[in-house]
Design a protein around this motif. Structure first.
Motif, PDB file in Angstrom:
ATOM      1  N   HIS A 151      99.987 -50.771   0.328  1.00 60.07           N
ATOM      2  CA  HIS A 151      98.885 -51.657   0.694  1.00 60.07           C
ATOM      3  C   HIS A 151      97.564 -51.018   0.247  1.00 60.07           C
ATOM      4  CE1 HIS A 151      96.112 -54.003   3.149  1.00 60.07           C
ATOM      5  NE2 HIS A 151      97.103 -54.846   3.404  1.00 60.07           N
ATOM      6  N   PRO A 152      96.587 -51.805  -0.237  1.00 55.49           N
ATOM      7  CA  PRO A 152      95.290 -51.253  -0.657  1.00 55.49           C
ATOM      8  C   PRO A 152      94.599 -50.420   0.419  1.00 55.49           C
ATOM      9  CG  PRO A 152      95.488 -53.529  -1.376  1.00 55.49           C
ATOM     10  CD  PRO A 152      96.685 -53.257  -0.525  1.00 55.49           C
ATOM     11  N   GLU A 191      88.561 -55.688   8.215  1.00 54.19           N
ATOM     12  CA  GLU A 191      89.407 -55.367   7.070  1.00 54.19           C
ATOM     13  C   GLU A 191      90.832 -55.905   7.213  1.00 54.19           C
ATOM     14  OE1 GLU A 191      88.276 -51.204   5.171  1.00 54.19           O
ATOM     15  OE2 GLU A 191      88.319 -51.071   7.356  1.00 54.19           O
ATOM     16  N   ILE A 192      91.218 -56.255   8.423  1.00 54.31           N
ATOM     17  CA  ILE A 192      92.598 -56.722   8.621  1.00 54.31           C
ATOM     18  C   ILE A 192      92.667 -58.190   9.024  1.00 54.31           C
ATOM     19  CG2 ILE A 192      93.430 -54.415   9.208  1.00 54.31           C
ATOM     20  CD1 ILE A 192      93.415 -55.224  12.144  1.00 54.31           C
ATOM     21  N   GLU A 193      91.519 -58.904   8.939  1.00 58.37           N
ATOM     22  CA  GLU A 193      91.499 -60.271   9.446  1.00 58.37           C
ATOM     23  C   GLU A 193      92.404 -61.221   8.669  1.00 58.37           C
ATOM     24  OE1 GLU A 193      87.342 -61.490   7.115  1.00 58.37           O
ATOM     25  OE2 GLU A 193      87.482 -61.582   9.288  1.00 58.37           O
ATOM     26  N   ASP A 194      92.736 -60.897   7.436  1.00 55.81           N
ATOM     27  CA  ASP A 194      93.616 -61.779   6.657  1.00 55.81           C
ATOM     28  C   ASP A 194      95.029 -61.215   6.511  1.00 55.81           C
ATOM     29  OD1 ASP A 194      91.790 -63.814   6.200  1.00 55.81           O
ATOM     30  OD2 ASP A 194      90.910 -62.762   4.485  1.00 55.81           O
ATOM     31  N   ILE A 214     101.002 -55.016   8.951  1.00 49.15           N
ATOM     32  CA  ILE A 214     100.440 -53.798   9.523  1.00 49.15           C
ATOM     33  C   ILE A 214     100.491 -53.909  11.039  1.00 49.15           C
ATOM     34  CG2 ILE A 214      98.935 -53.572   7.508  1.00 49.15           C
ATOM     35  CD1 ILE A 214      96.602 -54.289   9.287  1.00 49.15           C
ATOM     36  N   SER A 215     100.282 -52.784  11.716  1.00 51.65           N
ATOM     37  CA  SER A 215     100.333 -52.806  13.173  1.00 51.65           C
ATOM     38  C   SER A 215      99.421 -51.728  13.740  1.00 51.65           C
ATOM     39  CB  SER A 215     101.774 -52.599  13.667  1.00 51.65           C
ATOM     40  OG  SER A 215     101.852 -52.846  15.061  1.00 51.65           O
ATOM     41  N   LEU A 275      91.309 -45.681  13.552  1.00 54.75           N
ATOM     42  CA  LEU A 275      90.560 -46.922  13.739  1.00 54.75           C
ATOM     43  C   LEU A 275      89.075 -46.609  13.908  1.00 54.75           C
ATOM     44  CD1 LEU A 275      93.067 -48.622  16.185  1.00 54.75           C
ATOM     45  CD2 LEU A 275      92.568 -49.373  13.853  1.00 54.75           C
ATOM     46  N   ALA A 276      88.240 -47.547  13.487  1.00 60.93           N
ATOM     47  CA  ALA A 276      86.789 -47.352  13.566  1.00 60.93           C
ATOM     48  C   ALA A 276      86.326 -47.332  15.023  1.00 60.93           C
ATOM     49  CB  ALA A 276      86.084 -48.470  12.811  1.00 60.93           C
TER      50      ALA A 276
END
Length: 305
Positions: free
Chosen positions: A173-174, A186-189, A244-245, A265-266
């Protein structure tokens, strides 16, 4: 009024059936029925409504049975206190733990506890928080390990450690190549793999990322949330590239880095506090202190005590 009579009414309330209750109490049904009738006559009330298929507990019966359960539990405590006063630490300790803690803490905890208390057998149960809460209140469990908050009447808690959450991402994954902490935008899609309803860790993830579920429905891309039954299922789905999880850090190890990328995580980084819980009336304080000590003696990576 005797302890046996109290035991019988508690059994009937639980089984909702006189015959089944007599079997759990190892007495004949007539013996049980006569004892309960005697207690009802003594109190001049009806504890149960007898129906063809089952038994209904009356409103006053519910109040009395609640007190009876407490009396029976305390009577066990009397015997246990007497044993422990003589140095007899041999009665089993019934432990419960939630699914997202048990597999990662118990393999270290059990040998640590047995070093401190080799004569105390442990009976272990994994379950959901609400089930463990019910069993703790009823006396079916002595101590439970779960995450806070845990607000229950007649329950004491003791914080053990705090652990942060991490993102796990397929290696191809990028985002796996990113050197920055992962944020929600960054993970909304992405396809998000979460535990199913009933797991408190799922609730904590959704609470930390309140827009996560909303994004799943609003995204312009084909996007969905998969709900798994265990972290282990989700672990291998991420490894296969299915999505992802977000995991608690204690559930991750160096060997997982062969399966997927582990990313921080941010800020503010979501965390949970893991704690022990027991009834305020629990009398085996020596065993409880040994259990606490056993946890403090083991090394739990990525946690703050």
């Amino acid at each position: 009024m005797t302890l046996n009579e109290l035991k019988y009414i508690v059994a009937v309330a639980k089984e909702k059936h006189f015959r089944k209750a007599s079997e759990t109490c190892f007495v004949s049904q007539p013996t049980l029925s006569v004892a309960i009738k005697k207690l009802e006559d003594e109190l001049d009330i009806k504890l149960f409504e007898r129906r063809k298929q089952d038994v209904l507990v009356t409103p006053i019966g519910k109040q009395i049975i609640s007190i009876a359960e407490e009396i029976l539990e305390r009577s066990k405590d009397i015997k246990q206190i007497a044993k422990e006063s003589q140095g007899n630490l041999s009665t089993e300790l019934k432990i419960g733990a939630i699914y997202t803690i048990a597999p990662y803490l118990l393999p270290k905890l059990i040998p640590s506890f047995h070093k401190l208390a080799p004569n105390i057998p442990l009976v272990i149960e994994e379950n959901y928080t609400h089930v463990l809460a019910d069993k703790l209140q009823s006396g079916e469990l002595d101590i439970v390990i779960l995450s806070l908050p845990f607000d229950e009447p007649n329950i004491e808690t003791y914080s053990l450690y705090e652990e942060s959450f991490s993102a796990i991402i397929p290696k191809d994954h990028p985002l796996a190549k990113s050197k920055k902490p992962i944020n929600l935008q960054e993970i909304e899609d992405e396809t998000i793999l979460l535990l199913g309803i009933g797991h408190c860790f799922r609730d904590q993830v959704v609470e930390a990322f309140p827009n996560l579920m909303h994004m799943n429905y609003q995204s312009s891309r084909l996007q969905k949330t998969f709900e798994g039954s265990s972290l282990e299922t989700i672990r291998y789905m991420v490894s296969s590239g299915a999505g992802i999880s977000i995991f608690p850090c204690t559930s991750l190890s160096e060997r997982d880095e062969e399966l997927f990328s582990i990313k921080p995580l941010a800020n503010p980084v979501p965390k949970r506090t893991v704690a022990l819980a027991w009834r305020k009336t629990f009398s085996r304080m020596q065993a409880l202190e040994l259990f606490k000590q056993a946890i403090e003696d083991i090394e739990i990576p990525c946690t703050l005590s």
